[in-house]
Scaffold this motif. Sequence first.
Motif, PDB file in Angstrom:
ATOM      1  N   LEU A  21      33.196  32.447  35.236  1.00  0.00           N
ATOM      2  CA  LEU A  21      32.840  33.858  35.060  1.00  0.00           C
ATOM      3  C   LEU A  21      31.353  33.976  35.369  1.00  0.00           C
ATOM      4  O   LEU A  21      30.529  33.306  34.743  1.00  0.00           O
ATOM      5  CB  LEU A  21      33.116  34.310  33.626  1.00  0.00           C
ATOM      6  CG  LEU A  21      32.549  35.669  33.221  1.00  0.00           C
ATOM      7  CD1 LEU A  21      33.153  36.793  34.059  1.00  0.00           C
ATOM      8  CD2 LEU A  21      32.771  35.920  31.735  1.00  0.00           C
ATOM      9  N   GLU A  23      28.444  36.664  35.375  1.00  0.00           N
ATOM     10  CA  GLU A  23      27.998  37.991  34.970  1.00  0.00           C
ATOM     11  C   GLU A  23      26.755  38.310  35.791  1.00  0.00           C
ATOM     12  O   GLU A  23      25.714  37.677  35.611  1.00  0.00           O
ATOM     13  CB  GLU A  23      27.706  38.018  33.480  1.00  0.00           C
ATOM     14  CG  GLU A  23      28.956  37.780  32.644  1.00  0.00           C
ATOM     15  CD  GLU A  23      28.683  37.773  31.167  1.00  0.00           C
ATOM     16  OE1 GLU A  23      28.422  38.867  30.621  1.00  0.00           O
ATOM     17  OE2 GLU A  23      28.715  36.681  30.576  1.00  0.00           O
ATOM     18  N   ASP A  54      31.724  39.584  37.064  1.00  0.00           N
ATOM     19  CA  ASP A  54      31.497  40.771  36.225  1.00  0.00           C
ATOM     20  C   ASP A  54      30.382  41.577  36.882  1.00  0.00           C
ATOM     21  O   ASP A  54      29.224  41.158  36.890  1.00  0.00           O
ATOM     22  CB  ASP A  54      31.115  40.343  34.811  1.00  0.00           C
ATOM     23  CG  ASP A  54      30.883  41.521  33.880  1.00  0.00           C
ATOM     24  OD1 ASP A  54      30.604  42.644  34.376  1.00  0.00           O
ATOM     25  OD2 ASP A  54      30.971  41.331  32.665  1.00  0.00           O
ATOM     26  N   SER A  56      29.609  44.782  36.095  1.00  0.00           N
ATOM     27  CA  SER A  56      29.327  45.960  35.270  1.00  0.00           C
ATOM     28  C   SER A  56      27.842  46.297  35.186  1.00  0.00           C
ATOM     29  O   SER A  56      27.487  47.408  34.804  1.00  0.00           O
ATOM     30  CB  SER A  56      29.905  45.782  33.861  1.00  0.00           C
ATOM     31  OG  SER A  56      29.303  44.674  33.214  1.00  0.00           O
ATOM     32  N   VAL A  86      35.249  42.235  38.295  1.00  0.00           N
ATOM     33  CA  VAL A  86      35.554  42.721  36.950  1.00  0.00           C
ATOM     34  C   VAL A  86      34.593  43.855  36.581  1.00  0.00           C
ATOM     35  O   VAL A  86      33.375  43.705  36.691  1.00  0.00           O
ATOM     36  CB  VAL A  86      35.431  41.573  35.915  1.00  0.00           C
ATOM     37  CG1 VAL A  86      35.738  42.084  34.514  1.00  0.00           C
ATOM     38  CG2 VAL A  86      36.342  40.403  36.288  1.00  0.00           C
ATOM     39  N   ALA A  87      35.155  44.970  36.173  1.00  0.00           N
ATOM     40  CA  ALA A  87      34.405  46.124  35.651  1.00  0.00           C
ATOM     41  C   ALA A  87      33.241  46.561  36.537  1.00  0.00           C
ATOM     42  O   ALA A  87      32.123  46.749  36.050  1.00  0.00           O
ATOM     43  CB  ALA A  87      33.906  45.822  34.240  1.00  0.00           C
ATOM     44  N   THR A 110      38.880  44.813  32.941  1.00  0.00           N
ATOM     45  CA  THR A 110      38.426  43.949  31.846  1.00  0.00           C
ATOM     46  C   THR A 110      38.567  42.485  32.229  1.00  0.00           C
ATOM     47  O   THR A 110      39.323  42.129  33.145  1.00  0.00           O
ATOM     48  CB  THR A 110      39.250  44.189  30.568  1.00  0.00           C
ATOM     49  OG1 THR A 110      40.602  43.769  30.820  1.00  0.00           O
ATOM     50  CG2 THR A 110      39.216  45.648  30.133  1.00  0.00           C
ATOM     51  N   LEU A 111      37.880  41.637  31.489  1.00  0.00           N
ATOM     52  CA  LEU A 111      37.995  40.193  31.681  1.00  0.00           C
ATOM     53  C   LEU A 111      39.416  39.733  31.380  1.00  0.00           C
ATOM     54  O   LEU A 111      39.968  38.899  32.103  1.00  0.00           O
ATOM     55  CB  LEU A 111      36.985  39.458  30.798  1.00  0.00           C
ATOM     56  CG  LEU A 111      37.030  37.932  30.861  1.00  0.00           C
ATOM     57  CD1 LEU A 111      36.823  37.431  32.276  1.00  0.00           C
ATOM     58  CD2 LEU A 111      35.998  37.344  29.916  1.00  0.00           C
TER      59      LEU A 111
END
Length: 130
Positions: A21, A23, A54, A56, A86-87, A110-111
């Motif tokens: 993952l 971010e 991610d 976001s 993701v997001a 979402t994750l």
Amino acid sequence: MAHAPNPLTVEVTLPGEDVALLEVGGYLDIDTGTALRHHLAVQLDHGRRYFLLDLSAVPFMDSSGMNVLLWAYQQVRGLGGGVHAVAPTPAVRRVLELTGVSLTVPVSETLDEAMALVAEQREARTESPA
């Protein structure tokens, strides 16, 4: 006076043995795309085959950012892995959809949703004949 470039931040965690993952925060563009690609390459070298990105905290992504996502997809495609967004922020989602990148790189809200897609990919890989 020149303005300072927007730095890209990348935090890596491992929610699964072969899952990374990442971010991502900041602008994902020609100035910062190589940093994300480096992080992805390191995780690939460590045996990760599924990348959850991610997005976001990414307010802007240009074609360089899309190219990094597609590069990662090309790297893991032959290994039975995948890349998932993701997001993404509304602006990034729009770019992914308008360019068709979202057809190759699934977009999850979402994750948990992305992890469920990874589980489906793994299952499909083990069910298909070698």
